[in-house]
Design an enzyme around this catalytic site. Structure first.
Site, short mmCIF file in Angstrom:
data_model
loop_
_atom_site.label_atom_id
_atom_site.label_comp_id
_atom_site.label_asym_id
_atom_site.label_seq_id
_atom_site.Cartn_x
_atom_site.Cartn_y
_atom_site.Cartn_z
N LEU A 148 -33.57 -42.97 -35.49
CA LEU A 148 -33.86 -43.33 -34.10
C LEU A 148 -33.07 -42.48 -33.09
O LEU A 148 -31.85 -42.37 -33.18
CB LEU A 148 -33.51 -44.82 -33.89
N ASP A 149 -33.78 -41.91 -32.12
CA ASP A 149 -33.16 -41.18 -31.01
C ASP A 149 -32.30 -40.01 -31.47
O ASP A 149 -31.36 -39.60 -30.78
CB ASP A 149 -32.31 -42.12 -30.14
N ALA A 150 -32.61 -39.45 -32.63
CA ALA A 150 -31.77 -38.39 -33.17
C ALA A 150 -32.53 -37.08 -33.41
O ALA A 150 -31.96 -36.12 -33.92
CB ALA A 150 -31.11 -38.86 -34.46
#
Lengths: 284, 284, 284, 284
Positions: free
Chosen positions: B227-229
């Site tokens: 996530l969000d990476a």
């Protein structure tokens, strides 16, 4: 040249604070040249800063403080009344990266920073020449990896001797001991070379390059015991791209760091920064 | 109106790549209107993007691809040759926050986004009216907390049916399942409402307000399982101060998110974004 | 340490330029570390800049130039091939406002500006100490209002004596005579303290304050005979408000001027600025 | 939901204004949620804006105005006391470039603009569909080159009929007649597509491209009889380079124009913009 009194207040928010304070000032003939207020609606706290032409008030700061004290008590204020004729004594600390120091020295010479520079403390000898050329005392305090305590005892002694009101870590790459952090709470300013809370800790530009961010930044904050976690005063950024190596980031970063630290310090010296828990109110 | 071929290449860096490729193009009469190169010196990888006036080349894209294949093999290229006449098919996904969707629809109408919008998928009904007013199909796929699998099976079916080349999470507030992330690797774009890596996860503006930062930001990135990476395409920021409440941050943030997502998507559609590990090369 | 050859070209746009030039470089074993191209579609002109690892080419710059000359002739190129080992000789000129000078001296010391500083020329004595502290010759050439010719004859003599490749007007507040402008065409850089074309001429910050603009700026440009009208290299701005007096604007402006001049000069020294009529192509 | 009274004052600067006004407010139990002051030291004029929780004051706005009038007289104030429950009536005017209109409609829908949109007036039919979809009246008033008077008589009639408090020229490409400018002095807002005072008049992006500037901008200002010369409310810029064609500048400019107009209008509607000669005080 005119000088000013600055009244800086934080207190629980309630009816009539502005009326009471402005009445007080008007009652003493005080001519207000700048006024700022902020109500923190969540926390129920009120902040204000007044700049008053000193000559319009017919009394010295001590007398004005005494006259104001009952109001301060009544409203449970945390407050200060400063006189711009009493310049702060600032100690600058620096390691090998010297861009912030050079920048602050220029701004000080140009009259942008209203303070005395008591001395520069460094764990290296490199900048002695330039600092002394500016007529400022240079203190070399080497820090040995296996005996930091001795070094920091000496730093503390020098800071005391200098009667420092404010300590600026202008890229001083040693972690300050808790006792000094405690003692200069709200008066020790650091520049961190990242857009906090991203990339706290060491080598932030390399971390940023590794992550592939498109903007890098710098953060000026008050030092607290917890590393890179104190109240933020100012931040700014610079755009980067895939073209840029970590050393380009370091170079761009220098410009951001200089600008951010200079703004933060100037605001601090002008009593524009009020601490509110782990945040700041900045009447810039 | 003129159309273009775009040749996008990444390969191990070595002598003579530009010479070989530009000879090839010149040999086919190709008139280059834009050229970009980047050598990643650390990783030893080379990236290039050429925009070629299609009419100057006397052959269709398939034939040009066939002619280029031996060079690509020789240099171990990851490559694509696209024709701007073949517009990408984009699926937009959105939840309750609609600013990005409205912005993308306007830009698409104004000709800023060279693509077809295959459909809009949402877990809410709210935007059906506006989307259909634009002549675009609206697909309502409710997501139940206790049965997300059914919803995502339907999303997958719709995306397949739409022959989507690209999926845009325009403030779609559900976490995409790994299978979809995998399948649209490098073709699924998200807008995160913080300046990553700060404040990943939920309610980033509230986290930012809590920390007292002086700038907030937004990040457009490719979606990966973590996530969000994923690889960051674009970021930008907006200045805030102690005056601003979390809802002010949300409001400023909307403007940053719109701008950042629109730039990121436009660059993606123009084949300007090349993925390099977990980073991007953006020939903007 | 590695050094580089830089090939900078502008010529009428036509088929095969990149192919021909990149073949030439590859044929001599040249390893390209950076490449930039631009086609000006309106004017039909092509611009390119290649950075080549010098050691990868088995010959000195003179020989490489000789080998390249026939190609340059064939394509009617305006061109230069420079060797980063041959550092440019820069003359800095300054009057009373010293922020740009101090900034350039720091950057030069820090290795950000790849040049020799031949000397500093000023119509005032003020900065002799700091300049000489840096080990640089300081030339005081007073300018009398009723006899500027004598002063500029001396300036010209000093510039000649210094074998200057480039002259930087770092807030030098005298208008350069046409003969010097002509002679250093494309090699004399000025910083103007406004966002040109707004507020050309004298006291731009006061003009800006008078007009009530919300942003002030600075412009780095090549000097031409027409005052403040030469090709623009770089510009930037700083936000201001009703709170700010003209002297605040001057202070903010100093920071913008420093940054803009430093970027412009660095790009010039790296052969990144190509003049195109009264505009510039900047491969930054 | 809470509503607010806003007291906005400008008057000759003298001792005791803040004390008198804040006493007045406290005397009526008024809880101040936001306060701003500005002393223009050159012009000797004082500006203030107070936001007061309406429910904390035990009277309707008319009564509060009546109570305040004697103070206003004594200090020769230009002043207004508004009630946020009385929403302004705004007329939007637009021609063919619709980005500002679309943006304002979205922001209005999202609750960012606290006003009623009385109607949209355009010299083209294009936007009727979208405007009516928002439930807003669309008035098509064609403007004939040889009979503008008839058109503007109709515009005037519609504006009257709409009881407009404020007229927004959201890229309305006709010059407003002096009578309308006069009548809506300080209440007619224009967005100009350049960084004024650069490139006033027609086709500013083409002028900017011609001059080779590195930043383009937009300016939101009050309309006065003199074209593009009224008090500036807000400005912003976007970076451009040699790569960008005039149509790229137009595209970037759209984003700047939208943002600048939206901020300017919002501040106007919140009584944050005070006119001071040909300049503005903006309590943003």
């Amino acid at each position: 040249m005119s000088h000013y009194y600055r009244l800086v207040v934080s207190c629980p928010d309630r009816l009539g604070i502005v009326a009471r304070v402005s009445n007080f000032i008007a009652g003493h003939g005080g001519s207000i040249t700048e006024a700022s207020q902020h109500s923190d609606l969540e926390g129920g706290r009120f902040f204000m800063r007044y700049e008053i032409l000193a000559d319009s008030v017919g009394m010295p700061p001590e007398a004005l403080r005494e006259a104001f004290a009952p109001i301060a008590d009544e409203f449970e204020m945390t407050w200060a009344l400063t006189d711009t004729r009493q310049r702060r004594r600032v100690v600058l600390m620096v390691s090998r990266e010297t861009h912030c120091l050079v920048d602050l020295l220029y701004r000080w010479t140009a009259g942008e920073l209203d303070c005395d520079i008591a001395c520069v403390i460094s764990n290296h000898e490199d900048m002695r020449g330039l600092v002394e050329w500016h007529g400022i005392t240079y203190q070399h305090v080497p820090v040995k990896a296996d005996d930091k305590a001795t070094a920091f005892a000496e730093v503390q002694r020098l800071v005391d001797e200098a009667h420092a009101d404010c300590v600026v870590l202008a890229r001083y790459m040693q972690i300050m001991p808790p006792a000094l952090c405690e003692r200069f709470q709200g008066r020790m300013i650091n520049i961190h070379h990242s857009f906090l809370p991203s990339f706290a800790g060491a080598r932030p530009y390399h971390q940023a390059h590794q992550r592939g961010v498109k903007l890098i930044g710098a953060t000026c904050h008050y030092v607290t015991e917890e590393l890179d976690a104190g109240p933020i005063i100012e931040q700014d950024i610079h755009r980067v791209s895939h073209c840029h190596t970590p050393s380009d980031l370091v170079r761009f970063g220098r410009d951001v760091e200089k600008a951010v630290l200079a703004r933060g310090l100037r605001w601090h010296l002008e009593d524009r920064v009020l601490i509110h828990g782990n945040k700041t109110v900045v009447f810039a």
